[in-house]
Design an enzyme around this catalytic site. Structure first.
Site, short mmCIF file in Angstrom:
data_model
loop_
_atom_site.label_atom_id
_atom_site.label_comp_id
_atom_site.label_asym_id
_atom_site.label_seq_id
_atom_site.Cartn_x
_atom_site.Cartn_y
_atom_site.Cartn_z
N GLY A 1 35.02 -17.72 21.20
CA GLY A 1 34.33 -16.53 20.71
C GLY A 1 35.30 -15.55 20.07
CB THR A 2 38.74 -14.52 21.04
OG1 THR A 2 38.33 -14.17 22.36
CG2 THR A 2 39.80 -13.56 20.54
CD GLN B 1 28.74 -12.55 28.19
OE1 GLN B 1 27.86 -13.17 28.81
NE2 GLN B 1 30.02 -12.67 28.50
N GLY C 1 31.15 -21.41 23.70
CA GLY C 1 30.65 -22.49 24.54
C GLY C 1 30.65 -22.21 26.03
CG HIS C 2 33.94 -20.02 28.17
ND1 HIS C 2 34.29 -19.20 29.20
CD2 HIS C 2 34.27 -19.38 27.04
CE1 HIS C 2 34.84 -18.08 28.71
NE2 HIS C 2 34.83 -18.17 27.40
CB CYS D 1 43.70 -4.58 39.81
SG CYS D 1 44.77 -3.16 39.81
N1 PLP Z 1 32.66 -11.49 23.24
C1 PLP Z 1 32.05 -11.27 24.40
C2 PLP Z 1 30.91 -10.31 24.47
C3 PLP Z 1 32.50 -11.90 25.57
O1 PLP Z 1 31.91 -11.66 26.73
C4 PLP Z 1 33.60 -12.79 25.47
C5 PLP Z 1 34.14 -13.45 26.67
O2 PLP Z 1 34.05 -12.93 27.77
C6 PLP Z 1 34.17 -13.00 24.20
C7 PLP Z 1 33.68 -12.34 23.11
C8 PLP Z 1 35.32 -13.93 24.03
O3 PLP Z 1 34.89 -15.26 24.05
P1 PLP Z 1 35.94 -16.45 24.35
O4 PLP Z 1 36.28 -16.35 25.79
O5 PLP Z 1 35.20 -17.69 24.00
O6 PLP Z 1 37.11 -16.20 23.46
#
Ligand code: PLP
Length: 390
Positions: A71-72, A178, A199-200, A324
């Site tokens: 996603g990032t 999400q 995916g995860h 933390c």
């Molecule tokens: N965007 C949102 C709203 C997320 O919750 C997350 C992961 O927690 C991401 C992006 C990042 O996704 P990834 O972990 O696949 O890089």
């Protein structure tokens, strides 16, 4: 001891169907999808099947989907493409509650000379749409607004947002990591230009994501190299993960309505049970426009970390908005942006469910949690102080 996993916004277990579908790609089907031979060709065909399934989850055309590593990467790629497509424009519009994949990318762009507007949210975690409209200018290169928040679960009204952004002629990206698979998402009804999914969060493995790019939208690749993904994302494909992701999307689409109803029931039972059993407790964020699997609850006069550590002794997994435990030195930027008082942020716990959760899981938390809260409040000098003052 059985694990009660209530941290599904962090990651989910891989579905058995997904794992089984992936398995042959580690052994007999190891060909490179770019190869000329039939051995590689069959792998290529299965990537295209996965693309169809990923597209179907959000009602896109398969050609509008590229696979990414997460996603990032999808978020970074989408924003960068918009910036590079309009090099004369120097304004980015986003919100204060985005995931770091968007937030920190925009902050980096600010250091490189872009003007970034971070829209605030109110106490319920909602955006002011008039403010959104007023913030878009002719200089706006991209608007990036998440579909649903990972911490509060609050869903932004993407139909209204896309209408406003389109009426001002700016490109719109949404981080639907999400949302997709948890609530129905339809890019024909919500005309965003780009959408990130991962995916995860939907029972596929970690390290696979996708970016939807609406047909006709100018796109400039972020990862440069070979001709994979029709030149839109270089790098030999993570075939097993792509195939698994396709199956996860198919399952999510098939079950989104029924699974949502079951998960919502469990979430509501958990939430109502905790509110009833633990005084000085409240839910953070809009409880109407919210992901069906998420509840973010503040327990006053206790530390979220302490709650999680105690829950951990019973193999109950959740996460906290305090510092933390969230892997950061700062308390949750989302809850701070919502104006949640510091004491409530520090005592916040996010429970996020999936279709794998059962009545027994919820029963167990409801049995254990009130005692933990009472005990921690007894131990806390502030908690004792508060009790005495009543
Ligand atoms: N965007 C949102 C709203 C997320 O919750 C997350 C992961 O927690 C991401 C992006 C990042 O996704 P990834 O972990 O696949 O890089």
């Amino acid at each position: 001891m059985k694990t009660v996993y209530l941290d599904n916004n962090a990651t989910t277990r891989v579905a058995d169907e997904v794992r089984e579908a992936m398995s042959p790609y580690f052994s007999e089907l190891y060909g490179n999808p770019s190869s000329m031979h039939t051995f590689g060709g069959q792998v290529h065909r299965n990537i295209e099947v996965a693309r169809e399934k990923a597209a179907a989850l959000i009602n896109a055309d398969p050609e509008e989907i590229i696979f990414t590593s997460c996603g990032t990467e999808s978020d970074n790629t989408a924003i960068m493409s918009c910036l590079e497509s309009a090099p004369h424009k120097k304004h980015i519009l986003t919100t204060r509650v985005e995931h770091p994949a968007v937030l920190n990318f925009c902050k980096t762009m600010a250091r490189r000379g872009y003007r970034v507007t971070f829209l605030p949210v109110d106490r319920s975690g909602s955006l002011n749409l008039e403010e959104l409209k007023a913030s878009i200018t002719d200089d706006t290169a991209v608007v990036s607004i998440m579909y649903a928040n990972n911490e509060s679960g609050v869903i932004f009204p993407m139909d209204q947002i896309s209408e406003i952004v389109k009426s001002r002629g700016a490109p719109l990206h949404t981080d639907a990591v999400q949302a997709a698979g948890k609530v129905p998402v339809d890019v024909r009804k919500v005309p965003v230009d780009m959408m990130s999914i991962s995916g995860h969060k939907i029972h596929a493995p970690k390290g696979i994501g996708a970016l939807y790019i609406r047909r006709g939208v100018r796109f400039i690749p972020y990862i440069i190299g070979g001709h994979q993904e029709k030149g839109r994302r270089a790098g030999t494909e993570n075939v097993a993960a792509i195939v698994g992701f396709g199956v996860a999307c198919e399952l999510a689409k098939k079950h989104v309505n029924t699974a949502t109803a079951t998960v919502r029931q469990l979430r509501d039972r958990l939430e109502q049970g905790l509110l009833a059993a633990c005084p000085d407790t409240r839910v953070n964020g809009d409880t109407h426009n919210r992901l069906p699997n998420t509840t973010n609850i503040s327990f006053e006069y206790v530390e979220g970390e302490a709650i999680l550590l105690r829950l951990n002794e019973y193999n109950i997994c959740a996460s906290s908005g305090s510092a933390c435990t969230s892997g950061s030195l700062e308390p949750s930027h989302v809850l701070r942006s919502m104006g949640v008082p510091f004491t409530a942020i520090h005592g916040s716990v996010r429970f996020s469910l999936s279709a794998y959760n059962t009545d027994d899981d919820i029963e167990m938390v409801l049995r254990i949690m009130p005692g933990i809260i009472t005990e921690l409040r007894e131990l806390s000098p502030y908690g004792r102080e508060v009790k005495r003052s009543f």
